[in-house]
Design an enzyme around this catalytic site. Structure first.
Site, short mmCIF file in Angstrom:
data_model
loop_
_atom_site.label_atom_id
_atom_site.label_comp_id
_atom_site.label_asym_id
_atom_site.label_seq_id
_atom_site.Cartn_x
_atom_site.Cartn_y
_atom_site.Cartn_z
N ARG A 114 15.76 67.55 27.84
CA ARG A 114 14.49 67.67 27.11
C ARG A 114 14.65 68.57 25.89
O ARG A 114 13.78 68.62 25.04
CB ARG A 114 13.41 68.22 28.04
CG ARG A 114 12.92 67.12 28.98
CD ARG A 114 11.81 67.60 29.85
NE ARG A 114 12.21 68.82 30.55
CZ ARG A 114 11.49 69.42 31.48
NH1 ARG A 114 10.32 68.92 31.82
NH2 ARG A 114 11.90 70.50 32.08
N LYS B 213 38.38 70.22 45.65
CA LYS B 213 39.39 71.26 45.41
C LYS B 213 40.71 70.81 46.04
O LYS B 213 40.73 70.34 47.18
CB LYS B 213 38.94 72.59 46.03
CG LYS B 213 37.78 73.25 45.28
CD LYS B 213 37.45 74.60 45.86
CE LYS B 213 36.14 75.14 45.32
NZ LYS B 213 36.25 75.84 44.06
N HIS C 221 29.19 73.62 51.62
CA HIS C 221 30.61 73.97 51.51
C HIS C 221 31.21 74.45 52.85
O HIS C 221 32.26 73.98 53.28
CB HIS C 221 30.83 75.07 50.47
CG HIS C 221 30.28 74.76 49.11
ND1 HIS C 221 30.17 73.47 48.63
CD2 HIS C 221 29.82 75.55 48.12
CE1 HIS C 221 29.65 73.51 47.41
NE2 HIS C 221 29.43 74.75 47.08
C1 BG6 Z 1 27.93 76.35 44.21
C2 BG6 Z 1 26.84 77.34 44.52
O1 BG6 Z 1 27.78 75.19 44.96
O2 BG6 Z 1 29.19 76.92 44.51
C3 BG6 Z 1 27.06 78.64 43.77
O3 BG6 Z 1 25.59 76.80 44.17
C4 BG6 Z 1 28.45 79.18 44.02
O4 BG6 Z 1 26.08 79.61 44.15
C5 BG6 Z 1 29.50 78.09 43.78
O5 BG6 Z 1 28.66 80.26 43.11
C6 BG6 Z 1 30.87 78.56 44.22
O6 BG6 Z 1 31.81 77.61 43.83
P1 BG6 Z 1 33.34 78.00 43.61
O7 BG6 Z 1 33.98 76.71 43.23
O8 BG6 Z 1 33.35 79.02 42.50
O9 BG6 Z 1 33.81 78.57 44.89
#
Ligand code: BG6
Length: 495
Positions: A50, A182, A240
């Site tokens: 936007r 990853k 995660h």
């Molecule tokens: C994201 C979260 O999914 O993953 C974030 O929303 C977090 O809060 C991030 O910082 C961490 O990802 P990575 O790849 O840096 O471990």
């Protein structure tokens, strides 16, 4: 260098292209794939937001974020090519009056993948999908990409999925959890299913317990609008952490086909023990950081960074839990999971702690169990701690020494592509194996809802921890009570 297999030309529309995710991850990922020759010059990257921006301002924005994410010399010649793929449309996707024709004119044809990446909050997923449908933007090869967390609980996730599935078929919905992209996370599959060594040991027969940690030194970085409503459990644990748990605990899939892998993960999620008001306080910890030091830098507490209307926020920035998987392989093996912001060190790590030998022939205090430490980031490494004899005459002193595999040493010439680079190329290829299926997301929400509602019912206390520490004391006690301790050792860079 790793070989990059070029993908077919494609068109991608990124909704929310001026937001954090696009600037920090998506646009640089596409640029890097272009630089490595993986993206064809006839592809189109169509930005939608936007924000009022003319074409030069948009190009400047993309250049800035690609530059910030590019190490070493800036490849100006590549940039000059990449820029030709870009276009920007100032559009409010939820406005029925929107004229989509200029955007549609950017599509190169129906015989190539057409990707809609929704880099926006989950509440916009359904309205945007409806707009895509109403404006007739879909083609037979269309795909939609949704970021985690999908919704904020089981019910909202179901509503979102119903709305999205009314427009896109399940096999064209790519639910993103970037941890799955990853390299080191994918390596968990290789460790378990391409090596014979561990499988016979991978059960309650020999494993004492498992720890999974996702710790960050970062705070919420201006994302409190989202984060304060989500908290650590919805932001990291629901996705995660549970994904890592699934990869560690699942049965060997019959193939790497998305359906087979998902089916095994769902079984783990469904077997994951929940909590009730009586058990939740002994088995979980909710925390929030106060001010402290990360290295030499003083950082503010979570509440200090919030706007006035939510200054007394009770949102957790840390969570630790002890759970179990109710099946034959894992019954009796505690899984300790923890995640936190503003912790002492950034680390995503899995520790498999084996049992002690059944009888100790070397004397008191000489019975250190084996431990497999899988460091996913940073300083990616695999370390298997073994008992060895400390050299010296006249005594039998045992030491726990790691057999090390530091990826940086073994693959020194390779740079790790960002998870988004891998996953975006998988979307173009139509490969769903590293994306979450509907049932998986629902099973993860169902477990998460149970935890959050148990916290509610038990009025679970919020424990405070100073920034730069390993979390609240109560998290240490969670293991201490079981005669165990978190593995907090830093490992030196093996490069
Ligand atoms: C994201 C979260 O999914 O993953 C974030 O929303 C977090 O809060 C991030 O910082 C961490 O990802 P990575 O790849 O840096 O471990």
């Amino acid at each position: 260098m790793a070989e990059f297999v070029p993908v077919d030309p494609f068109d991608i529309v990124i909704f929310g292209v001026s937001g954090d995710l696009s600037r920090q991850k998506l646009l640089p990922a596409l640029f890097h794939r272009y630089c490595d020759g993986q993206i064809d010059a006839s592809s189109n990257i169509i930005g939608v937001a936007r924000s009022v921006m003319d074409a030069p301002a948009y190009i400047d924005m993309v250049r800035d974020c690609c530059q910030a994410a590019t190490e070493g010399a800036w490849p100006e010649d590549m940039w000059q090519g990449f820029v030709k793929l870009l276009s920007y449309h100032e559009i409010d996707a939820t406005d029925p009056q929107t004229d989509w024709r200029p955007l549609r004119d950017n599509f190169a044809g129906e015989d190539r993948p057409r990707i809609f990446y929704l880099a926006v909050g989950p509440r916009l997923y359904v309205p945007i999908c409806q707009a895509i449908d109403a404006a007739d933007l879909k083609s037979p090869l269309s795909r939609v990409v949704l970021e985690k967390p999908i919704g904020s609980d089981l019910q909202s996730a179901q509503r979102i999925n119903d709305g999205v599935e009314a427009v896109f078929e399940e096999n064209s919905i790519f639910r993103m959890d970037h941890y799955l992209g990853k390299e080191t996370v994918q390596n968990l599959l290789i460790l378990r299913f391409a090596n014979m060594l561990f499988e016979p040991l991978w059960s309650n027969q020999t494993i004492d317990h498992i720890q999974i940690t996702v710790a960050e030194t970062l705070g919420v970085e201006g994302r409190h609008d989202y984060y304060d409503k989500a908290g650590a459990v919805r932001d990291i644990m629901q996705n995660h952490l549970l994904q890592l748990l699934c990869l560690i605990a699942m049965e060997p899939p019959n193939s790497l086909d998305a359906g087979n892998v998902r089916a095994e993960k769902i079984k783990v999620l469904n077997a994951l023990k929940g909590f009730d008001a009586a058990t939740v306080s002994n088995n979980t910890v909710r925390g929030q950081y106060t001010s402290g030091h990360i290295g030499d830098t003083r950082v503010a507490g979570y509440r200090d960074t919030l706007p006035d209307d939510i200054k007394n926020s009770e949102t957790e920035t840390f969570a630790a839990i002890k759970t179990e998987i109710a099946n034959w392989r894992w019954a009796g093996v505690p899984f300790y999971l923890r995640t936190g912001k503003r912790m002492h060190a950034r680390r995503s790590e899995i520790v498999i702690q084996f049992k002690s030998t059944p009888h100790n022939v070397f004397g008191e205090g000489q019975n250190q169990p084996n431990r497999l430490v899988l460091r996913l980031q940073p300083d990616e490494a695999m370390r298997l701690f073994m008992q060895v004899k400390e050299p010296g005459p006249g005594h039998m002193t045992l030491r726990s020494i790691p057999l090390d595999l530091f990826y940086a040493r073994s693959f020194s010439s390779l740079k790790y592509p960002d998870a988004y680079e891998r996953l975006l190329m998988d979307v173009v290829r139509g490969n769903l194996s590293l994306f979450m299926g509907l049932e998986e997301v629902m099973a993860a929400w169902s477990w998460t809802d149970n935890l959050l509602s148990a916290w509610d019912k038990a009025d679970q206390k919020l424990e405070h921890y100073a920034a730069g520490t390993d979390g609240p004391l109560q998290a240490s006690l969670l293991l201490d009570r079981d005669g165990r301790a978190w593995w907090n050792d830093d490992i030196e860079d093996g490069a």
